[in-house]
Design a protein around this motif. Structure first.
Motif, PDB file in Angstrom:
ATOM      1  N   ASP A 216       0.774  -1.079  -0.077  1.00 47.71           N
ATOM      2  CA  ASP A 216      -0.016  -0.049   0.015  1.00 47.71           C
ATOM      3  C   ASP A 216       1.024   1.234   0.064  1.00 47.71           C
ATOM      4  OD1 ASP A 216      -2.367  -1.447   0.331  1.00 47.71           O
ATOM      5  OD2 ASP A 216      -2.252  -1.675   2.327  1.00 47.71           O
ATOM      6  N   GLY A 217       0.301   2.240  -0.643  1.00 50.37           N
ATOM      7  CA  GLY A 217       1.338   3.538  -0.593  1.00 50.37           C
ATOM      8  C   GLY A 217       0.411   4.894  -1.134  1.00 50.37           C
ATOM      9  N   LEU A 218       1.061   5.901  -1.334  1.00 51.93           N
ATOM     10  CA  LEU A 218       0.260   7.041  -1.717  1.00 51.93           C
ATOM     11  C   LEU A 218       0.785   7.551  -3.165  1.00 51.93           C
ATOM     12  CD1 LEU A 218       0.359   8.921   1.592  1.00 51.93           C
ATOM     13  CD2 LEU A 218      -1.795   7.888   0.394  1.00 51.93           C
ATOM     14  N   LEU A 219      -0.088   7.504  -4.056  1.00 54.08           N
ATOM     15  CA  LEU A 219       0.097   7.953  -5.650  1.00 54.08           C
ATOM     16  C   LEU A 219       0.119   9.360  -5.352  1.00 54.08           C
ATOM     17  CD1 LEU A 219       0.690   7.455  -8.576  1.00 54.08           C
ATOM     18  CD2 LEU A 219      -1.962   7.274  -8.656  1.00 54.08           C
ATOM     19  N   VAL A 220       1.340   9.797  -5.785  1.00 55.94           N
ATOM     20  CA  VAL A 220       1.555  11.531  -6.006  1.00 55.94           C
ATOM     21  C   VAL A 220       0.946  11.770  -7.281  1.00 55.94           C
ATOM     22  CG1 VAL A 220       3.103  13.370  -5.880  1.00 55.94           C
ATOM     23  CG2 VAL A 220       3.611  11.368  -4.725  1.00 55.94           C
ATOM     24  N   SER A 221      -0.240  13.042  -7.299  1.00 59.43           N
ATOM     25  CA  SER A 221      -0.823  13.060  -8.477  1.00 59.43           C
ATOM     26  C   SER A 221      -0.545  14.758  -8.565  1.00 59.43           C
ATOM     27  CB  SER A 221      -2.073  13.403  -8.057  1.00 59.43           C
ATOM     28  OG  SER A 221      -2.629  14.079  -6.823  1.00 59.43           O
ATOM     29  N   SER A 222       0.230  15.334  -8.038  1.00 61.94           N
ATOM     30  CA  SER A 222       0.814  16.800  -8.147  1.00 61.94           C
ATOM     31  C   SER A 222       2.000  17.057  -7.013  1.00 61.94           C
ATOM     32  CB  SER A 222      -0.333  17.757  -7.864  1.00 61.94           C
ATOM     33  OG  SER A 222      -0.860  18.230  -6.930  1.00 61.94           O
ATOM     34  N   SER A 250      -2.315   5.762   4.018  1.00 64.85           N
ATOM     35  CA  SER A 250      -3.412   6.658   3.955  1.00 64.85           C
ATOM     36  C   SER A 250      -2.931   8.140   4.285  1.00 64.85           C
ATOM     37  CB  SER A 250      -4.231   6.206   4.921  1.00 64.85           C
ATOM     38  OG  SER A 250      -3.994   6.638   6.377  1.00 64.85           O
ATOM     39  N   LEU A 251      -3.738   8.925   4.035  1.00 64.46           N
ATOM     40  CA  LEU A 251      -3.314  10.332   4.090  1.00 64.46           C
ATOM     41  C   LEU A 251      -3.058  10.601   5.533  1.00 64.46           C
ATOM     42  CD1 LEU A 251      -5.402  12.144   1.415  1.00 64.46           C
ATOM     43  CD2 LEU A 251      -3.030  11.872   1.239  1.00 64.46           C
ATOM     44  N   GLU A 252      -4.035  10.015   6.398  1.00 60.27           N
ATOM     45  CA  GLU A 252      -4.025  10.291   7.612  1.00 60.27           C
ATOM     46  C   GLU A 252      -2.621   9.807   8.333  1.00 60.27           C
ATOM     47  OE1 GLU A 252      -6.534   8.908   6.392  1.00 60.27           O
ATOM     48  OE2 GLU A 252      -7.991  10.397   6.598  1.00 60.27           O
ATOM     49  N   ALA A 253      -2.179   8.503   7.922  1.00 58.76           N
ATOM     50  CA  ALA A 253      -0.705   7.976   8.388  1.00 58.76           C
ATOM     51  C   ALA A 253       0.374   8.945   7.838  1.00 58.76           C
ATOM     52  CB  ALA A 253      -0.471   6.640   7.794  1.00 58.76           C
ATOM     53  N   LEU A 254       0.312   9.578   6.589  1.00 59.81           N
ATOM     54  CA  LEU A 254       1.219  10.391   6.332  1.00 59.81           C
ATOM     55  C   LEU A 254       1.348  11.574   7.141  1.00 59.81           C
ATOM     56  CD1 LEU A 254       3.298  11.606   3.927  1.00 59.81           C
ATOM     57  CD2 LEU A 254       1.498  12.454   2.708  1.00 59.81           C
ATOM     58  N   ARG A 255       0.162  12.505   7.455  1.00 61.34           N
ATOM     59  CA  ARG A 255      -0.092  13.594   8.294  1.00 61.34           C
ATOM     60  C   ARG A 255       0.716  13.492   9.552  1.00 61.34           C
ATOM     61  NH1 ARG A 255      -5.676  13.604   7.128  1.00 61.34           N
ATOM     62  NH2 ARG A 255      -6.086  14.819   5.108  1.00 61.34           N
ATOM     63  N   GLU A 256       0.532  12.157  10.279  1.00 55.08           N
ATOM     64  CA  GLU A 256       0.940  12.115  11.600  1.00 55.08           C
ATOM     65  C   GLU A 256       2.755  12.059  11.527  1.00 55.08           C
ATOM     66  OE1 GLU A 256      -0.665  11.862  14.382  1.00 55.08           O
ATOM     67  OE2 GLU A 256      -2.240  12.323  13.105  1.00 55.08           O
ATOM     68  N   LEU A 257       3.093  11.689  10.411  1.00 54.51           N
ATOM     69  CA  LEU A 257       4.597  11.583  10.236  1.00 54.51           C
ATOM     70  C   LEU A 257       5.297  12.749   9.687  1.00 54.51           C
ATOM     71  CD1 LEU A 257       4.552   7.827   8.685  1.00 54.51           C
ATOM     72  CD2 LEU A 257       5.303   8.617  10.951  1.00 54.51           C
ATOM     73  N   LEU A 258       4.408  13.918   9.542  1.00 51.50           N
ATOM     74  CA  LEU A 258       5.080  15.052   9.077  1.00 51.50           C
ATOM     75  C   LEU A 258       5.266  15.862  10.277  1.00 51.50           C
ATOM     76  CD1 LEU A 258       3.431  15.547   5.573  1.00 51.50           C
ATOM     77  CD2 LEU A 258       5.323  14.290   6.137  1.00 51.50           C
ATOM     78  N   GLN A 259       6.422  16.019  10.934  1.00 52.86           N
ATOM     79  CA  GLN A 259       6.490  16.984  11.971  1.00 52.86           C
ATOM     80  C   GLN A 259       7.318  18.210  11.360  1.00 52.86           C
ATOM     81  OE1 GLN A 259       4.952  16.558  14.939  1.00 52.86           O
ATOM     82  NE2 GLN A 259       4.459  14.469  14.027  1.00 52.86           N
ATOM     83  N   VAL A 260       6.834  19.289  11.659  1.00 52.06           N
ATOM     84  CA  VAL A 260       7.448  20.532  11.102  1.00 52.06           C
ATOM     85  C   VAL A 260       8.875  20.830  11.438  1.00 52.06           C
ATOM     86  CG1 VAL A 260       7.528  23.016  11.110  1.00 52.06           C
ATOM     87  CG2 VAL A 260       5.346  21.796  11.134  1.00 52.06           C
ATOM     88  N   GLY A 261       9.784  20.840  10.611  1.00 53.04           N
ATOM     89  CA  GLY A 261      11.284  21.019  10.749  1.00 53.04           C
ATOM     90  C   GLY A 261      12.057  19.781  10.737  1.00 53.04           C
ATOM     91  N   ALA A 262      11.365  18.651  10.777  1.00 51.99           N
ATOM     92  CA  ALA A 262      12.167  17.442  10.701  1.00 51.99           C
ATOM     93  C   ALA A 262      12.407  17.121   9.131  1.00 51.99           C
ATOM     94  CB  ALA A 262      11.214  16.308  11.158  1.00 51.99           C
ATOM     95  N   GLN A 263      13.595  16.335   9.286  1.00 55.48           N
ATOM     96  CA  GLN A 263      14.257  15.711   7.896  1.00 55.48           C
ATOM     97  C   GLN A 263      13.897  14.253   7.982  1.00 55.48           C
ATOM     98  OE1 GLN A 263      16.137  18.120   6.155  1.00 55.48           O
ATOM     99  NE2 GLN A 263      16.383  16.674   4.390  1.00 55.48           N
ATOM    100  N   VAL A 264      13.086  13.920   6.975  1.00 56.93           N
ATOM    101  CA  VAL A 264      12.425  12.819   6.925  1.00 56.93           C
ATOM    102  C   VAL A 264      12.803  11.575   5.858  1.00 56.93           C
ATOM    103  CG1 VAL A 264      10.395  13.213   8.143  1.00 56.93           C
ATOM    104  CG2 VAL A 264      10.435  13.313   5.761  1.00 56.93           C
ATOM    105  N   ARG A 265      13.268  10.639   5.936  1.00 56.46           N
ATOM    106  CA  ARG A 265      13.488   9.591   4.880  1.00 56.46           C
ATOM    107  C   ARG A 265      12.248   9.170   4.216  1.00 56.46           C
ATOM    108  NH1 ARG A 265      18.285  10.834   3.121  1.00 56.46           N
ATOM    109  NH2 ARG A 265      18.594   8.765   1.978  1.00 56.46           N
ATOM    110  N   VAL A 266      12.180   9.507   2.916  1.00 62.74           N
ATOM    111  CA  VAL A 266      10.934   8.850   2.133  1.00 62.74           C
ATOM    112  C   VAL A 266      11.326   7.570   0.942  1.00 62.74           C
ATOM    113  CG1 VAL A 266       8.735   9.607   0.805  1.00 62.74           C
ATOM    114  CG2 VAL A 266       9.995  11.049   2.552  1.00 62.74           C
TER     115      VAL A 266
END
Length: 290
Positions: A216-222, A250-266
């Protein structure tokens, strides 16, 4: 409650922490949550920067709106509270369907009003239609009287379960639980708003093949020009599979992992193979992208 005569005492105790609020356009109720800090309804305050407060002793005071969060309909107002008691929060088990509850508000005239009912439904974490994260669903078995948006809702002993709002349901009021109030209040007092992570994409859930496996994943449309994702090399048609090592289906799961100022590996799936990018999470400038 074993003795019904104790109920008026519980209402009176909570009422000593309840404040009436008045702006040019709206009125509502609030409760002294911390010394000098009132929690109220964001929709009741609209765009006001100051608000007139009606205190339990009938005196009036000016309050400063420190922050609002429309996504959870919560607001923080500060003022000099003097000797007013802070409302006591419930520390017991979460409420159950059928539990007796009551709300206490204060009209702009200073008159205290109370409403009595029961918990109509409960569930786990949910999101409001405005995107706000609420730690637990507590829905009442009816609506709210005018002026009770922002009022504390308490159990039979008078301990506060959360804050009442009618902003998210036409027929049934919900209670924003203590955990949600604490989390949002901290950000309102610190930043004036709830900071939400942003990488500058629009996406939708899909199932994709990655290195021979189906995930499962999130397809980037823009991808927003000059946004964090664009700067990191994320492309339209990439599928985000993991962020910080955590799956994002899910988008909810993505939101929970996006902490302002963090450098994340995607980790993204691109052409059936995995690619790893590093994205610096920014603060979301609007409500349209993630």
């Amino acid at each position: 409650m074993n003795n019904s005569s104790q109920l008026p005492d519980a209402v009176e105790r909570l009422g000593a922490s309840v404040i009436g609020l008045s702006t040019r356009r709206h009125g509502g109720s609030g409760v002294l949550w911390r010394d000098g800090v009132v929690v109220a309804s964001a929709s009741s305050l609209w765009r006001a920067s100051t608000v007139s407060l009606v205190l339990p002793d009938g005196e009036q005071a000016q309050g400063e709106v420190r922050g609002v969060d429309a996504a959870t309909d919560l607001a923080a107002v500060t003022f000099t509270s003097g000797a007013m008691p802070v409302a006591e929060r419930a520390a017991a088990a979460p409420p159950r369907v059928g539990d007796f509850v009551f709300a206490v508000g204060r009209e702009q005239s200073g008159l205290m009003q109370a409403s009595f009912g029961h918990v109509g439904s409960v569930a786990g974490e949910w999101r409001t239609w405005r995107g706000g994260r609420v730690d637990r669903l507590i829905r009442l078995d009816g609506g709210l009287y005018p002026g009770l948006d922002g009022a504390p809702v308490a159990d039979a002993s008078g301990q506060v379960l959360g804050i009442a709002t009618s902003a998210f349901s036409r027929h049934r009021a919900v209670v924003l639980p203590v955990a949600t109030v604490e989390r949002v209040l901290e950000q309102l007092l610190t930043h004036g708003h709830v900071r939400q992570g942003y990488i500058g994409i629009a996406a939708q859930p899909v199932r994709v093949a990655l290195d021979g496996a189906s995930v499962d994943g999130l397809l980037v449309s823009s991808v927003a020009d000059d946004g964090p994702a664009a700067k990191a090399g994320l492309q339209v048609a990439d599928v985000i599979v993991k962020v910080g090592g955590q799956p994002v289906g899910s988008l909810e799961a993505l939101r929970e992992l996006l902490q302002v100022g963090a450098q994340v590996r995607v980790l993204v799936a691109r052409g059936g193979h995995g690619h790893e990018l590093s994205i610096e999470v920014a603060q979301r400038p609007d409500r349209h992208c993630h």
